[in-house]
Design an enzyme around this catalytic site. Structure first.
Site, PDB file in Angstrom:
ATOM      1  NE  ARG A 105      33.583  -8.274  39.401  1.00  0.00           N
ATOM      2  CZ  ARG A 105      33.536  -7.257  40.253  1.00  0.00           C
ATOM      3  NH1 ARG A 105      32.453  -7.045  40.983  1.00  0.00           N
ATOM      4  NH2 ARG A 105      34.562  -6.440  40.389  1.00  0.00           N
ATOM      5  CG  HIS A 132      39.584  -7.195  42.033  1.00  0.00           C
ATOM      6  ND1 HIS A 132      39.332  -6.926  40.699  1.00  0.00           N
ATOM      7  CD2 HIS A 132      38.709  -6.425  42.734  1.00  0.00           C
ATOM      8  CE1 HIS A 132      38.351  -6.050  40.615  1.00  0.00           C
ATOM      9  NE2 HIS A 132      37.955  -5.733  41.830  1.00  0.00           N
ATOM     10  CD  GLN A 135      40.069  -2.159  43.587  1.00  0.00           C
ATOM     11  OE1 GLN A 135      38.931  -2.322  43.188  1.00  0.00           O
ATOM     12  NE2 GLN A 135      40.513  -0.976  43.987  1.00  0.00           N
ATOM     13  CG  ASP A 227      37.905  -6.587  50.060  1.00  0.00           C
ATOM     14  OD1 ASP A 227      36.866  -5.921  49.891  1.00  0.00           O
ATOM     15  OD2 ASP A 227      38.151  -7.633  49.412  1.00  0.00           O
ATOM     16  CB  CYS A 267      38.813  -2.674  46.639  1.00  0.00           C
ATOM     17  SG  CYS A 267      37.981  -3.954  47.599  1.00  0.00           S
ATOM     18  NE  ARG A 295      39.110  -1.263  39.311  1.00  0.00           N
ATOM     19  CZ  ARG A 295      38.130  -2.137  39.567  1.00  0.00           C
ATOM     20  NH1 ARG A 295      37.453  -2.051  40.694  1.00  0.00           N
ATOM     21  NH2 ARG A 295      37.866  -3.123  38.724  1.00  0.00           N
TER      22      ARG A 295
HETATM   23  N1   CP Z   1      36.060  -2.702  43.729  1.00  0.00           N
HETATM   24  C1   CP Z   1      35.228  -3.309  42.858  1.00  0.00           C
HETATM   25  O1   CP Z   1      35.624  -4.165  42.067  1.00  0.00           O
HETATM   26  O2   CP Z   1      33.936  -2.883  42.917  1.00  0.00           O
HETATM   27  P1   CP Z   1      32.700  -3.518  42.145  1.00  0.00           P
HETATM   28  O3   CP Z   1      32.410  -4.863  42.760  1.00  0.00           O
HETATM   29  O4   CP Z   1      31.599  -2.521  42.376  1.00  0.00           O
HETATM   30  O5   CP Z   1      33.043  -3.655  40.691  1.00  0.00           O
HETATM   31  N1  NVA Z   2      36.778  -9.401  48.001  1.00  0.00           N
HETATM   32  C1  NVA Z   2      35.600  -8.761  47.456  1.00  0.00           C
HETATM   33  C2  NVA Z   2      36.004  -7.664  46.510  1.00  0.00           C
HETATM   34  C3  NVA Z   2      34.860  -6.901  45.918  1.00  0.00           C
HETATM   35  C4  NVA Z   2      35.318  -5.845  44.965  1.00  0.00           C
HETATM   36  C5  NVA Z   2      34.725  -9.798  46.760  1.00  0.00           C
HETATM   37  O1  NVA Z   2      35.258 -10.649  46.050  1.00  0.00           O
HETATM   38  O2  NVA Z   2      33.521  -9.745  46.931  1.00  0.00           O
END
Ligand code: CP
Ligand code: NVA
Length: 318
Positions: A105, A132, A135, A227, A267, A295
């Site tokens: 990430r 993502h 997701q 989101d 999400c 997930r």
């Molecule tokens: N939806 C998602 O990726 O959640 P987290 O940021 O908690 O991993």
């Molecule tokens: N768009 C959000 C998704 C979190 C799972 C972010 O990048 O923070």
């Protein structure tokens, strides 16, 4: 030999994606009674490298790798040398000597691509600023288990044209869905992603459409999705975004405009009463916790595919 990476939704073909979803369903069904074939990572290790916070992704990969028989190694960037400036290339080369896959990430997609280029093991995008894709796999699994199939369904996304929207556009059109995104002017998904999604849709029957009127976009939706309005890294824009995005809130009015059996998705994490009304996220249409659960299953299926298929195998990276 080139490792098979999953950096963007389009690193899977439509057929690969369907195979991952089928396996995800099967792994979900027999989670408590797994057979030897359900532990393909026995004797293998997977690094889980996080340069941003996470609850769902981190825990579902940690548990998922263990359930596949493997050993997860969670690395918090701030407490490793990456946080002190060791290059992403050197990090990738070192990790490749220890583990069989690297789940990452991070911020820029380009950073992920550099890491993958220097890695001899598969790299998985666990969220970047651009996409993502893990997701989106879980989201498609969730929709398919409620509706039986995906092709021809309309998913309307309300809000920021961000990483989650990009992945829904690409993964959704790969599955033959119509993905409609309603965003305020200036916050639309990248044009290049929308164009790519429409190119995919030309072959699958899917479609990508960007709109500005939230209620118009919600009309006849099979799925309503939203989101956060300010993603990780955009915290200083939270206040200004809260004003601009008000008309795109997923509330009772949006649900009423959609099909009577509409699925409501997010999400997570959610800001209740900002991008989504509490009554809606807790209401009868909501499947947000199924999404969160899936997930685990979708990522187990993905890792099984990436780590058991021969490198450069059929359906390799596009
Ligand atoms: N939806 C998602 O990726 O959640 P987290 O940021 O908690 O991993
Ligand atoms: N768009 C959000 C998704 C979190 C799972 C972010 O990048 O923070």
């Amino acid at each position: 030999m080139t490792a098979r990476h999953f950096l963007l939704d389009t690193d899977l073909t439509s057929a690969d994606q369907a195979a991952v979803l089928d396996l995800a369903d099967a792994l979900k069904a027999r989670r408590r009674t797994p057979g030897p074939a359900d532990r393909p990572l026995t004797g293998r290790s997977v690094a889980l490298l996080f340069e941003k916070p996470s609850t769902r992704t981190r825990i579902s990969f940690d548990v998922g790798v263990a359930e596949l028989g493997g050993h997860p190694v969670v690395i918090d960037a701030t407490s490793s040398h990456i946080g002190r400036g060791e290059t992403i290339e050197d990090t990738a080369a070192v990790l490749s000597r220890y583990v069989d896959a690297i789940v990452v990430r991070t911020f820029a997609q380009e950073r992920l691509e550099r890491l993958a280029a220097a890695s001899s093991v598969p790299v998985v995008n666990a969220l970047s600023d651009h996409a993502h894709p893990c997701q989106a796999l879980a989201d498609l699994q969730t929709i398919r288990e409620r509706r039986g199939s995906l092709a021809g369904l309309t998913l309307t996304y309300l809000g920021d044209g961000n990483n989650v929207a990009h992945s829904l556009l690409l993964a959704g059109t790969l599955a033959g869905m119509r993905i409609h995104v309603a965003s305020p002017p200036g916050y639309e998904p990248f044009e290049q992603v929308v164009r790519h999604a429409n190119e995919i849709g030309a072959a699958t029957g899917g479609e990508a459409l960007v709109m500005h009127d939230a209620l118009e976009a919600a009309a006849d939706a099979d799925v309503l999705y939203t989101d956060v309005w300010a993603s990780m890294g955009q915290e200083d824009e939270s206040d200004s975004r809260s004003l601009v995005f008000q008309p795109y809130r997923l509330d009772e009015k949006a649900v009423e405009a959609a099909r009577p059996d509409v699925l409501v998705m997010h999400c997570l994490p959610a800001h209740r009463e900002l991008e989504i009304a509490s009554a809606v996220i807790d209401g009868p249409h909501s499947v947000v916790f199924d999404q969160a659960e899936n997930r685990l299953h979708a990522q187990k299926a993905l890792l099984s595919l990436l780590l058991t298929e021969g490198a450069d195998g059929a359906g390799g990276p596009r």
